[in-house]
Design a protein around this motif. Structure first.
Motif, PDB file in Angstrom:
ATOM      1  N   GLY A 130       0.810  -1.207   0.000  1.00 32.48           N
ATOM      2  CA  GLY A 130       0.000   0.000   0.000  1.00 32.48           C
ATOM      3  C   GLY A 130       0.846   1.261   0.000  1.00 32.48           C
ATOM      4  O   GLY A 130       2.012   1.256  -0.380  1.00 32.48           O
ATOM      5  N   GLU A 131       0.236   2.357   0.431  1.00 33.49           N
ATOM      6  CA  GLU A 131       0.923   3.646   0.423  1.00 33.49           C
ATOM      7  C   GLU A 131       1.923   3.722   1.566  1.00 33.49           C
ATOM      8  O   GLU A 131       1.613   3.387   2.710  1.00 33.49           O
ATOM      9  CB  GLU A 131      -0.109   4.762   0.562  1.00 33.49           C
ATOM     10  N   LEU A 132       3.121   4.172   1.264  1.00 34.53           N
ATOM     11  CA  LEU A 132       4.156   4.290   2.273  1.00 34.53           C
ATOM     12  C   LEU A 132       3.995   5.593   3.045  1.00 34.53           C
ATOM     13  O   LEU A 132       3.558   6.601   2.508  1.00 34.53           O
ATOM     14  CB  LEU A 132       5.538   4.243   1.618  1.00 34.53           C
ATOM     15  N   LYS A 133       4.373   5.553   4.320  1.00 29.82           N
ATOM     16  CA  LYS A 133       4.297   6.737   5.161  1.00 29.82           C
ATOM     17  C   LYS A 133       5.647   7.435   5.183  1.00 29.82           C
ATOM     18  O   LYS A 133       6.685   6.785   5.102  1.00 29.82           O
ATOM     19  CB  LYS A 133       3.904   6.339   6.578  1.00 29.82           C
ATOM     20  N   PRO A 134       5.658   8.758   5.341  1.00 34.50           N
ATOM     21  CA  PRO A 134       6.939   9.455   5.410  1.00 34.50           C
ATOM     22  C   PRO A 134       7.659   9.126   6.719  1.00 34.50           C
ATOM     23  O   PRO A 134       7.025   8.929   7.759  1.00 34.50           O
ATOM     24  CB  PRO A 134       6.550  10.934   5.352  1.00 34.50           C
ATOM     25  N   ILE A 135       8.975   9.075   6.664  1.00 34.10           N
ATOM     26  CA  ILE A 135       9.740   8.726   7.857  1.00 34.10           C
ATOM     27  C   ILE A 135      10.595   9.882   8.347  1.00 34.10           C
ATOM     28  O   ILE A 135      11.457   9.698   9.185  1.00 34.10           O
ATOM     29  CB  ILE A 135      10.636   7.493   7.595  1.00 34.10           C
ATOM     30  N   SER A 136      10.341  11.084   7.853  1.00 33.59           N
ATOM     31  CA  SER A 136      11.137  12.228   8.291  1.00 33.59           C
ATOM     32  C   SER A 136      10.722  12.640   9.698  1.00 33.59           C
ATOM     33  O   SER A 136       9.606  12.387  10.161  1.00 33.59           O
ATOM     34  CB  SER A 136      10.962  13.393   7.321  1.00 33.59           C
ATOM     35  N   TYR A 137      11.624  13.315  10.375  1.00 35.80           N
ATOM     36  CA  TYR A 137      11.392  13.758  11.743  1.00 35.80           C
ATOM     37  C   TYR A 137      10.281  14.804  11.797  1.00 35.80           C
ATOM     38  O   TYR A 137       9.459  14.794  12.707  1.00 35.80           O
ATOM     39  CB  TYR A 137      12.695  14.320  12.313  1.00 35.80           C
ATOM     40  N   GLU A 138      10.243  15.677  10.818  1.00 34.37           N
ATOM     41  CA  GLU A 138       9.231  16.715  10.795  1.00 34.37           C
ATOM     42  C   GLU A 138       7.831  16.128  10.642  1.00 34.37           C
ATOM     43  O   GLU A 138       6.883  16.573  11.287  1.00 34.37           O
ATOM     44  CB  GLU A 138       9.494  17.715   9.654  1.00 34.37           C
ATOM     45  N   ALA A 139       7.699  15.127   9.782  1.00 35.52           N
ATOM     46  CA  ALA A 139       6.392  14.499   9.581  1.00 35.52           C
ATOM     47  C   ALA A 139       5.942  13.783  10.850  1.00 35.52           C
ATOM     48  O   ALA A 139       4.748  13.771  11.171  1.00 35.52           O
ATOM     49  CB  ALA A 139       6.451  13.512   8.419  1.00 35.52           C
ATOM     50  N   GLU A 140       6.859  13.210  11.594  1.00 37.03           N
ATOM     51  CA  GLU A 140       6.506  12.520  12.827  1.00 37.03           C
ATOM     52  C   GLU A 140       6.123  13.515  13.921  1.00 37.03           C
ATOM     53  O   GLU A 140       5.195  13.283  14.686  1.00 37.03           O
ATOM     54  CB  GLU A 140       7.687  11.658  13.284  1.00 37.03           C
ATOM     55  N   MET A 141       6.810  14.628  14.009  1.00 35.57           N
ATOM     56  CA  MET A 141       6.544  15.607  15.060  1.00 35.57           C
ATOM     57  C   MET A 141       5.267  16.408  14.818  1.00 35.57           C
ATOM     58  O   MET A 141       4.745  17.017  15.735  1.00 35.57           O
ATOM     59  CB  MET A 141       7.728  16.559  15.215  1.00 35.57           C
ATOM     60  N   LYS A 142       4.742  16.406  13.595  1.00 38.75           N
ATOM     61  CA  LYS A 142       3.481  17.085  13.317  1.00 38.75           C
ATOM     62  C   LYS A 142       2.313  16.391  14.007  1.00 38.75           C
ATOM     63  O   LYS A 142       1.282  17.002  14.241  1.00 38.75           O
ATOM     64  CB  LYS A 142       3.218  17.143  11.815  1.00 38.75           C
ATOM     65  N   ARG A 143       2.478  15.141  14.349  1.00 39.00           N
ATOM     66  CA  ARG A 143       1.406  14.388  14.990  1.00 39.00           C
ATOM     67  C   ARG A 143       1.248  14.723  16.466  1.00 39.00           C
ATOM     68  O   ARG A 143       0.226  14.445  17.062  1.00 39.00           O
ATOM     69  CB  ARG A 143       1.670  12.890  14.865  1.00 39.00           C
ATOM     70  N   TYR A 144       2.257  15.291  17.106  1.00 38.13           N
ATOM     71  CA  TYR A 144       2.246  15.523  18.549  1.00 38.13           C
ATOM     72  C   TYR A 144       2.117  17.004  18.872  1.00 38.13           C
ATOM     73  O   TYR A 144       2.571  17.857  18.126  1.00 38.13           O
ATOM     74  CB  TYR A 144       3.541  15.007  19.184  1.00 38.13           C
ATOM     75  N   SER A 145       1.532  17.283  20.020  1.00 42.55           N
ATOM     76  CA  SER A 145       1.508  18.653  20.519  1.00 42.55           C
ATOM     77  C   SER A 145       2.720  18.850  21.431  1.00 42.55           C
ATOM     78  O   SER A 145       3.423  17.906  21.770  1.00 42.55           O
ATOM     79  CB  SER A 145       0.210  18.908  21.289  1.00 42.55           C
ATOM     80  N   VAL A 146       2.927  20.089  21.864  1.00 43.04           N
ATOM     81  CA  VAL A 146       4.051  20.372  22.749  1.00 43.04           C
ATOM     82  C   VAL A 146       3.862  19.636  24.069  1.00 43.04           C
ATOM     83  O   VAL A 146       4.813  19.102  24.653  1.00 43.04           O
ATOM     84  CB  VAL A 146       4.189  21.898  22.966  1.00 43.04           C
ATOM     85  N   ASP A 147       2.642  19.575  24.566  1.00 40.83           N
ATOM     86  CA  ASP A 147       2.379  18.873  25.817  1.00 40.83           C
ATOM     87  C   ASP A 147       2.646  17.378  25.681  1.00 40.83           C
ATOM     88  O   ASP A 147       3.116  16.734  26.611  1.00 40.83           O
ATOM     89  CB  ASP A 147       0.941  19.099  26.264  1.00 40.83           C
TER      90      ASP A 147
END
Length: 116
Positions: A71-88
């Motif tokens: 299927g579709e591959l997910k990005p593995i960059s650090y920026e793409a991963e950190m977009k999922r989380y809030s600062v808290d």
């Protein structure tokens, strides 16, 4: 996901399962051939071309089916991963929160010197 991607994933998984069974069959055939060759006393034992070819074809088909079925591959960059989380969510570490600590022994509920 669209319908064509779902269909490709299902077809890829079915073909991968069939090629896995084909690979199991080639392994079983190789085992049986080697046992038969030892039982009749052959010393130089090499597998027949059919068994080797069956294993290689099963490996190639399984590789292609798994690549198509992933299927579709997910990005593995650090920026793409950190977009999922809030600062808290980033700075809270529940693994470091200790609720069973030695504080209760440092200041007991009842005083030792009290006369009751």
């Amino acid at each position: 996901m669209s319908g064509s991607q779902d269909t490709a994933k299902v077809v890829g998984k079915v073909i991968a399962a069939a090629s896995f069974l084909l690979m199991l069959h080639s392994g079983y055939s190789a085992r049986e051939y080697l046992l038969y060759s030892k039982s009749i006393g052959r010393q130089n034992i090499s597998l027949p071309v059919e068994i080797v070819l069956e294993c290689l074809v099963a490996l190639a088909v399984m590789t292609v089916a798994l690549v198509v079925g992933v299927g579709e591959l997910k990005p593995i960059s650090y920026e793409a991963e950190m977009k999922r989380y809030s600062v808290d969510g980033i700075y809270s570490r529940p693994s470091f929160q200790v609720y069973n600590h030695r504080g209760r022994f440092l200041r007991p509920a009842k005083s030792i010197l009290s006369t009751e």
